[in-house]
Design a protein around this motif. Structure first.
Motif, PDB file in Angstrom:
ATOM      1  N   GLY A   1       0.800  -1.218   0.000  1.00 23.94           N
ATOM      2  CA  GLY A   1       0.000   0.000   0.000  1.00 23.94           C
ATOM      3  C   GLY A   1       0.829   1.264   0.000  1.00 23.94           C
ATOM      4  O   GLY A   1       0.314   2.347   0.258  1.00 23.94           O
ATOM      5  N   GLU A   2       2.108   1.134  -0.295  1.00 21.41           N
ATOM      6  CA  GLU A   2       2.997   2.294  -0.281  1.00 21.41           C
ATOM      7  C   GLU A   2       2.889   3.087  -1.583  1.00 21.41           C
ATOM      8  O   GLU A   2       2.560   2.549  -2.630  1.00 21.41           O
ATOM      9  CB  GLU A   2       4.438   1.840  -0.088  1.00 21.41           C
ATOM     10  N   ALA A   3       3.194   4.356  -1.476  1.00 22.61           N
ATOM     11  CA  ALA A   3       3.267   5.252  -2.621  1.00 22.61           C
ATOM     12  C   ALA A   3       4.621   5.933  -2.575  1.00 22.61           C
ATOM     13  O   ALA A   3       5.300   5.934  -1.545  1.00 22.61           O
ATOM     14  CB  ALA A   3       2.152   6.293  -2.560  1.00 22.61           C
ATOM     15  N   SER A   4       5.026   6.511  -3.689  1.00 23.35           N
ATOM     16  CA  SER A   4       6.278   7.274  -3.671  1.00 23.35           C
ATOM     17  C   SER A   4       6.012   8.660  -4.230  1.00 23.35           C
ATOM     18  O   SER A   4       5.081   8.882  -5.001  1.00 23.35           O
ATOM     19  CB  SER A   4       7.361   6.567  -4.487  1.00 23.35           C
ATOM     20  N   ILE A   5       6.838   9.589  -3.787  1.00 24.68           N
ATOM     21  CA  ILE A   5       6.767  10.966  -4.263  1.00 24.68           C
ATOM     22  C   ILE A   5       8.181  11.507  -4.322  1.00 24.68           C
ATOM     23  O   ILE A   5       9.007  11.211  -3.452  1.00 24.68           O
ATOM     24  CB  ILE A   5       5.867  11.835  -3.354  1.00 24.68           C
ATOM     25  N   LYS A   6       8.458  12.252  -5.377  1.00 26.63           N
ATOM     26  CA  LYS A   6       9.780  12.854  -5.511  1.00 26.63           C
ATOM     27  C   LYS A   6       9.741  14.230  -4.853  1.00 26.63           C
ATOM     28  O   LYS A   6       8.962  15.095  -5.249  1.00 26.63           O
ATOM     29  CB  LYS A   6      10.174  12.966  -6.978  1.00 26.63           C
TER      30      LYS A   6
ATOM     31  N   ARG B   1       4.044   5.422   3.513  1.00 25.64           N
ATOM     32  CA  ARG B   1       3.509   4.142   3.984  1.00 25.64           C
ATOM     33  C   ARG B   1       2.299   4.419   4.886  1.00 25.64           C
ATOM     34  O   ARG B   1       2.462   4.909   6.007  1.00 25.64           O
ATOM     35  CB  ARG B   1       4.575   3.383   4.759  1.00 25.64           C
ATOM     36  N   PRO B   2       1.099   4.093   4.431  1.00 24.27           N
ATOM     37  CA  PRO B   2      -0.098   4.388   5.225  1.00 24.27           C
ATOM     38  C   PRO B   2      -0.351   3.350   6.315  1.00 24.27           C
ATOM     39  O   PRO B   2      -1.343   2.621   6.295  1.00 24.27           O
ATOM     40  CB  PRO B   2      -1.204   4.397   4.171  1.00 24.27           C
TER      41      PRO B   2
ATOM     42  N   ALA C   1       0.354   5.870  11.261  1.00 26.88           N
ATOM     43  CA  ALA C   1       0.462   7.067  10.416  1.00 26.88           C
ATOM     44  C   ALA C   1      -0.910   7.645  10.119  1.00 26.88           C
ATOM     45  O   ALA C   1      -1.106   8.869  10.173  1.00 26.88           O
ATOM     46  CB  ALA C   1       1.190   6.726   9.116  1.00 26.88           C
ATOM     47  N   LEU C   2      -1.868   6.784   9.812  1.00 27.58           N
ATOM     48  CA  LEU C   2      -3.214   7.272   9.493  1.00 27.58           C
ATOM     49  C   LEU C   2      -3.915   7.839  10.717  1.00 27.58           C
ATOM     50  O   LEU C   2      -4.643   8.832  10.620  1.00 27.58           O
ATOM     51  CB  LEU C   2      -4.031   6.163   8.843  1.00 27.58           C
ATOM     52  N   VAL C   3      -3.683   7.250  11.880  1.00 28.25           N
ATOM     53  CA  VAL C   3      -4.256   7.792  13.113  1.00 28.25           C
ATOM     54  C   VAL C   3      -3.680   9.188  13.378  1.00 28.25           C
ATOM     55  O   VAL C   3      -4.413  10.122  13.707  1.00 28.25           O
ATOM     56  CB  VAL C   3      -4.010   6.852  14.311  1.00 28.25           C
ATOM     57  N   ALA C   4      -2.382   9.348  13.199  1.00 27.17           N
ATOM     58  CA  ALA C   4      -1.751  10.657  13.407  1.00 27.17           C
ATOM     59  C   ALA C   4      -2.293  11.685  12.413  1.00 27.17           C
ATOM     60  O   ALA C   4      -2.577  12.832  12.784  1.00 27.17           O
ATOM     61  CB  ALA C   4      -0.235  10.533  13.283  1.00 27.17           C
ATOM     62  N   ALA C   5      -2.452  11.273  11.165  1.00 27.04           N
ATOM     63  CA  ALA C   5      -2.990  12.186  10.150  1.00 27.04           C
ATOM     64  C   ALA C   5      -4.431  12.557  10.497  1.00 27.04           C
ATOM     65  O   ALA C   5      -4.827  13.726  10.380  1.00 27.04           O
ATOM     66  CB  ALA C   5      -2.917  11.550   8.767  1.00 27.04           C
ATOM     67  N   GLU C   6      -5.200  11.588  10.931  1.00 34.13           N
ATOM     68  CA  GLU C   6      -6.602  11.833  11.273  1.00 34.13           C
ATOM     69  C   GLU C   6      -6.719  12.789  12.462  1.00 34.13           C
ATOM     70  O   GLU C   6      -7.608  13.645  12.492  1.00 34.13           O
ATOM     71  CB  GLU C   6      -7.284  10.509  11.583  1.00 34.13           C
ATOM     72  N   GLN C   7      -5.815  12.674  13.418  1.00 31.24           N
ATOM     73  CA  GLN C   7      -5.842  13.581  14.570  1.00 31.24           C
ATOM     74  C   GLN C   7      -5.611  15.023  14.133  1.00 31.24           C
ATOM     75  O   GLN C   7      -6.122  15.948  14.752  1.00 31.24           O
ATOM     76  CB  GLN C   7      -4.804  13.159  15.601  1.00 31.24           C
TER      77      GLN C   7
ATOM     78  N   LEU D   1      -2.694   6.800  -1.738  1.00 28.11           N
ATOM     79  CA  LEU D   1      -3.011   6.807  -0.323  1.00 28.11           C
ATOM     80  C   LEU D   1      -4.522   6.789  -0.098  1.00 28.11           C
ATOM     81  O   LEU D   1      -5.016   6.061   0.774  1.00 28.11           O
ATOM     82  CB  LEU D   1      -2.377   8.014   0.364  1.00 28.11           C
ATOM     83  N   VAL D   2      -5.263   7.578  -0.869  1.00 26.97           N
ATOM     84  CA  VAL D   2      -6.720   7.596  -0.739  1.00 26.97           C
ATOM     85  C   VAL D   2      -7.291   6.219  -1.047  1.00 26.97           C
ATOM     86  O   VAL D   2      -8.178   5.723  -0.346  1.00 26.97           O
ATOM     87  CB  VAL D   2      -7.338   8.696  -1.647  1.00 26.97           C
ATOM     88  N   GLY D   3      -6.767   5.581  -2.081  1.00 31.27           N
ATOM     89  CA  GLY D   3      -7.200   4.227  -2.421  1.00 31.27           C
ATOM     90  C   GLY D   3      -6.950   3.250  -1.287  1.00 31.27           C
ATOM     91  O   GLY D   3      -7.787   2.391  -0.980  1.00 31.27           O
ATOM     92  N   GLN D   4      -5.807   3.374  -0.634  1.00 28.65           N
ATOM     93  CA  GLN D   4      -5.477   2.488   0.481  1.00 28.65           C
ATOM     94  C   GLN D   4      -6.364   2.763   1.690  1.00 28.65           C
ATOM     95  O   GLN D   4      -6.753   1.836   2.395  1.00 28.65           O
ATOM     96  CB  GLN D   4      -4.010   2.629   0.867  1.00 28.65           C
ATOM     97  N   ILE D   5      -6.689   4.020   1.912  1.00 32.41           N
ATOM     98  CA  ILE D   5      -7.575   4.356   3.031  1.00 32.41           C
ATOM     99  C   ILE D   5      -8.929   3.699   2.813  1.00 32.41           C
ATOM    100  O   ILE D   5      -9.519   3.141   3.739  1.00 32.41           O
ATOM    101  CB  ILE D   5      -7.711   5.892   3.178  1.00 32.41           C
TER     102      ILE D   5
END
Length: 103
Positions: A9-14, A23-24, A28-34, A95-99
């Protein structure tokens, strides 16, 4: 850093000349959601084209597998902007797809 593993479920960005892995993980998702509010709302705003730049950077930052040495959140955000939304969109889609789908 090595490339992202889509099977995980990882993505990459330059960013700033480096390819970074997003890496979702649950943590990481809990921290983002907070920071950004419920992830379903984030996904809905992204689907409607209303996701704020700060929300996208927050999601990326919290999912960043290994920040480069010396990279701060502010520098990371500036680098995302400098790279352009066209560069950031594939990682956001992944990331949205993985969520939505989970692993």
């Amino acid at each position: 850093m090595s490339g992202a593993n889509p099977a995980r479920g990882e993505a990459s960005i330059k960013i700033a000349g480096e390819t970074l892995v997003l890496r979702p993980s649950f943590a990481a998702l809990v921290a983002a959601e907070q920071e950004t509010g419920p992830l379903f709302d984030v996904v809905a705003r992204a689907a409607e084209g209303r996701l704020a730049l700060g929300e996208m950077v927050a999601l990326f930052w919290h999912c960043l597998a290994a920040p480069p040495e010396g990279m701060t959140r502010a520098r990371f955000g500036e680098a995302v902007v400098a790279g352009g939304l066209v560069n950031a969109t594939p990682a956001l889609k992944m990331l949205v797809g993985q969520i939505l789908a989970g692993r």
